[in-house]
Write a protein that holds these residues in place. Structure first.
Motif, PDB file in Angstrom:
ATOM      1  N   UNK A 163     -60.660 -48.864 -72.327  1.00  0.00           N
ATOM      2  CA  UNK A 163     -61.711 -47.921 -71.983  1.00  0.00           C
ATOM      3  C   UNK A 163     -62.846 -48.726 -71.361  1.00  0.00           C
ATOM      4  N   UNK A 164     -63.193 -48.355 -70.137  1.00  0.00           N
ATOM      5  CA  UNK A 164     -64.290 -49.012 -69.426  1.00  0.00           C
ATOM      6  C   UNK A 164     -65.587 -48.236 -69.637  1.00  0.00           C
ATOM      7  N   UNK A 165     -66.706 -48.953 -69.610  1.00  0.00           N
ATOM      8  CA  UNK A 165     -68.033 -48.340 -69.618  1.00  0.00           C
ATOM      9  C   UNK A 165     -68.702 -48.674 -68.288  1.00  0.00           C
ATOM     10  N   UNK A 166     -69.187 -47.622 -67.614  1.00  0.00           N
ATOM     11  CA  UNK A 166     -69.781 -47.776 -66.286  1.00  0.00           C
ATOM     12  C   UNK A 166     -71.207 -47.219 -66.320  1.00  0.00           C
ATOM     13  N   UNK A 167     -72.220 -48.026 -65.968  1.00  0.00           N
ATOM     14  CA  UNK A 167     -73.592 -47.515 -65.938  1.00  0.00           C
ATOM     15  C   UNK A 167     -73.760 -46.472 -64.830  1.00  0.00           C
ATOM     16  N   UNK A 168     -74.344 -45.333 -65.179  1.00  0.00           N
ATOM     17  CA  UNK A 168     -74.588 -44.293 -64.182  1.00  0.00           C
ATOM     18  C   UNK A 168     -75.547 -44.792 -63.106  1.00  0.00           C
ATOM     19  N   UNK A 169     -76.435 -45.697 -63.487  1.00  0.00           N
ATOM     20  CA  UNK A 169     -77.386 -46.251 -62.525  1.00  0.00           C
ATOM     21  C   UNK A 169     -76.728 -47.206 -61.550  1.00  0.00           C
ATOM     22  N   UNK A 170     -75.474 -47.547 -61.798  1.00  0.00           N
ATOM     23  CA  UNK A 170     -74.751 -48.465 -60.924  1.00  0.00           C
ATOM     24  C   UNK A 170     -74.648 -49.839 -61.549  1.00  0.00           C
ATOM     25  N   UNK A 171     -73.697 -50.597 -61.096  1.00  0.00           N
ATOM     26  CA  UNK A 171     -73.496 -51.933 -61.644  1.00  0.00           C
ATOM     27  C   UNK A 171     -72.042 -52.135 -62.013  1.00  0.00           C
ATOM     28  N   UNK A 172     -71.760 -53.274 -62.597  1.00  0.00           N
ATOM     29  CA  UNK A 172     -70.386 -53.659 -62.889  1.00  0.00           C
ATOM     30  C   UNK A 172     -69.854 -52.913 -64.111  1.00  0.00           C
ATOM     31  N   UNK A 173     -68.618 -52.474 -64.016  1.00  0.00           N
ATOM     32  CA  UNK A 173     -67.944 -51.883 -65.170  1.00  0.00           C
ATOM     33  C   UNK A 173     -67.679 -52.977 -66.194  1.00  0.00           C
ATOM     34  N   UNK A 174     -67.807 -52.605 -67.474  1.00  0.00           N
ATOM     35  CA  UNK A 174     -67.505 -53.571 -68.530  1.00  0.00           C
ATOM     36  C   UNK A 174     -66.452 -52.989 -69.468  1.00  0.00           C
ATOM     37  N   UNK A 175     -65.702 -53.883 -70.082  1.00  0.00           N
ATOM     38  CA  UNK A 175     -64.703 -53.459 -71.056  1.00  0.00           C
ATOM     39  C   UNK A 175     -65.417 -52.966 -72.301  1.00  0.00           C
ATOM     40  N   UNK A 176     -65.219 -51.698 -72.654  1.00  0.00           N
ATOM     41  CA  UNK A 176     -65.821 -51.145 -73.872  1.00  0.00           C
ATOM     42  C   UNK A 176     -64.874 -51.301 -75.052  1.00  0.00           C
ATOM     43  N   UNK A 177     -63.583 -51.067 -74.810  1.00  0.00           N
ATOM     44  CA  UNK A 177     -62.601 -51.194 -75.882  1.00  0.00           C
ATOM     45  C   UNK A 177     -61.219 -51.434 -75.301  1.00  0.00           C
ATOM     46  N   UNK A 178     -60.553 -52.440 -75.827  1.00  0.00           N
ATOM     47  CA  UNK A 178     -59.135 -52.687 -75.560  1.00  0.00           C
ATOM     48  C   UNK A 178     -58.443 -52.806 -76.904  1.00  0.00           C
ATOM     49  N   UNK A 179     -57.341 -52.091 -77.077  1.00  0.00           N
ATOM     50  CA  UNK A 179     -56.686 -52.080 -78.387  1.00  0.00           C
ATOM     51  C   UNK A 179     -55.240 -51.645 -78.207  1.00  0.00           C
ATOM     52  N   UNK A 180     -54.386 -52.094 -79.124  1.00  0.00           N
ATOM     53  CA  UNK A 180     -52.971 -51.703 -79.064  1.00  0.00           C
ATOM     54  C   UNK A 180     -52.792 -50.199 -79.184  1.00  0.00           C
ATOM     55  N   UNK A 181     -53.740 -49.526 -79.858  1.00  0.00           N
ATOM     56  CA  UNK A 181     -53.663 -48.069 -79.990  1.00  0.00           C
ATOM     57  C   UNK A 181     -53.838 -47.377 -78.648  1.00  0.00           C
ATOM     58  N   UNK A 182     -54.420 -48.090 -77.680  1.00  0.00           N
ATOM     59  CA  UNK A 182     -54.654 -47.541 -76.344  1.00  0.00           C
ATOM     60  C   UNK A 182     -53.598 -47.982 -75.341  1.00  0.00           C
ATOM     61  N   UNK A 183     -52.798 -48.956 -75.725  1.00  0.00           N
ATOM     62  CA  UNK A 183     -51.873 -49.599 -74.786  1.00  0.00           C
ATOM     63  C   UNK A 183     -50.649 -48.734 -74.505  1.00  0.00           C
ATOM     64  N   UNK A 184     -50.069 -48.878 -73.323  1.00  0.00           N
ATOM     65  CA  UNK A 184     -48.782 -48.227 -73.048  1.00  0.00           C
ATOM     66  C   UNK A 184     -47.656 -48.910 -73.807  1.00  0.00           C
TER      67      UNK A 184
END
Length: 328
Positions: free
Chosen positions: A170-191
């Motif tokens: 899950x990425x987090x992206x500032x509405x004001x603009x800027x670089x996306x950052x990793x908010x959460x990576x987890x095996x529960x989210x993985x394919x």
């Protein structure tokens, strides 16, 4: 979004009784003894040959609907389309590039539409915005080897959350603009790497202080609390066994009752806060590869991608029977 993307490279408040309750393990799905959704009809038919393959849907304050069209699945350019509540009027807001796909979309409080562009071209892949009366522009880049899918904005209007189905992130992206950052990576989210269509985290909604997501391969609906610092809390599995789960939506902003679109099963399930699930619509109601749901008051909308031939993609609508819903 579910198997369709593998081939692209190939509302109002309800009664207080529906407010959140503790989470528990899921009970087996069954069909509801009374119709929870009635008067199901085609609100707007779409044209497969023109690339009108609906993927995601947002209900706007004026009751119009914003629908993302994949395009690439049918070998056409993707589109972002506005459809009137009765389906009689539609307008194309954005037309994309051949080979790309438009996936999740959401709306800011100022009327700006945000949408994901899935592209192998690094200059286009990412989150885009369309301000009222303006022109589309990319807000933030995302990896071209990923699959941006679900999209939601937090209540403050400052952060966009994006599910990446290939990267289990899950990425987090500032509405004001800027670089996306990793908010959460987890095996529960993985394919699941060995799956015929390896797609993990899929639909995404921000609701009641948490980011809610589905995992297509693992058939789960998950809830991730957002801490006071904006960090992800512990992942809670709301339900499992939702085979082919794609996107979803809630009965209202106050309720944790969920309407899930089961893409590969041609079903819509209701998932209750106690973990029980009930099938409320099936292929007998016209469902064909449902990709997403949306709620406006007592109205439920479903986007049907109709991935299997003969292709008859559409936007469906039905009326939610609150008494039957409560009776379950």
């Amino acid at each position: 979004m579910s198997k369709k993307l593998n081939l692209a490279a190939a509302v109002a408040a309800a009664a207080a009784v529906f407010v959140s309750a503790p989470y528990a393990s899921a009970a087996a799905g069954r069909e509801h003894p009374k119709p929870v959704v009635t008067d199901v009809k085609t609100v707007a038919p779409f044209d497969w040959s023109a690339g009108e393959v609906p993927e995601n849907i947002t209900v706007n304050p004026d009751s119009t609907l914003t629908v993302s069209m994949l395009g690439s699945y049918a070998g056409k350019r993707p589109e972002l389309v506005r459809v009137s509540a009765d389906g009689r009027h539609r307008s194309v807001l954005v037309t994309g590039v051949l080979g790309d796909g438009f996936t999740g979309n959401t709306l800011g409080s100022d009327g700006t539409i945000y949408y994901n562009v899935w592209s192998k071209d690094a200059s286009r892949a990412g989150v885009w915005k369309l301000p009222p009366g303006g022109h589309p522009s990319r807000l933030a880049a995302l990896p071209a080897d990923g699959l941006p899918n679900g999209l939601a904005i937090d209540p403050s209007g400052h952060i966009l959350y994006v599910s990446d189905s290939y990267k289990g992130t899950i990425w987090a992206v500032p509405v004001a603009g800027g670089q996306a950052r990793t908010w959460l990576t987890d095996q529960a989210l993985a394919p699941v790497p060995t799956a015929s269509i390896p797609i993990g985290v899929n639909g995404l909604r921000y609701h009641n202080g948490a980011v809610w997501v589905t995992n297509f391969n693992k058939s789960t609906l998950l809830r991730v609390p957002v801490t006071a610092a904006g960090k992800p809390g512990r992942i809670h599995q709301v339900i499992g066994g939702e085979v082919g789960i794609d996107d979803f939506n809630f009965l209202s902003s106050r309720s944790d009752i969920v309407f899930t679109a089961l893409n590969t099963q041609n079903k819509v399930d209701v998932v209750y806060p106690n973990g029980k699930k009930v099938t409320v619509l099936t292929a007998a109601d016209g469902l064909a590869s449902p990709t997403a749901t949306a709620v406006r008051g007592h109205e439920l909308y479903i986007t049907d991608a109709s991935l299997a031939a003969p292709h008859h993609p559409q936007l469906q609508g039905g009326r939610i029977n609150l008494a039957a819903l409560q009776g379950s």
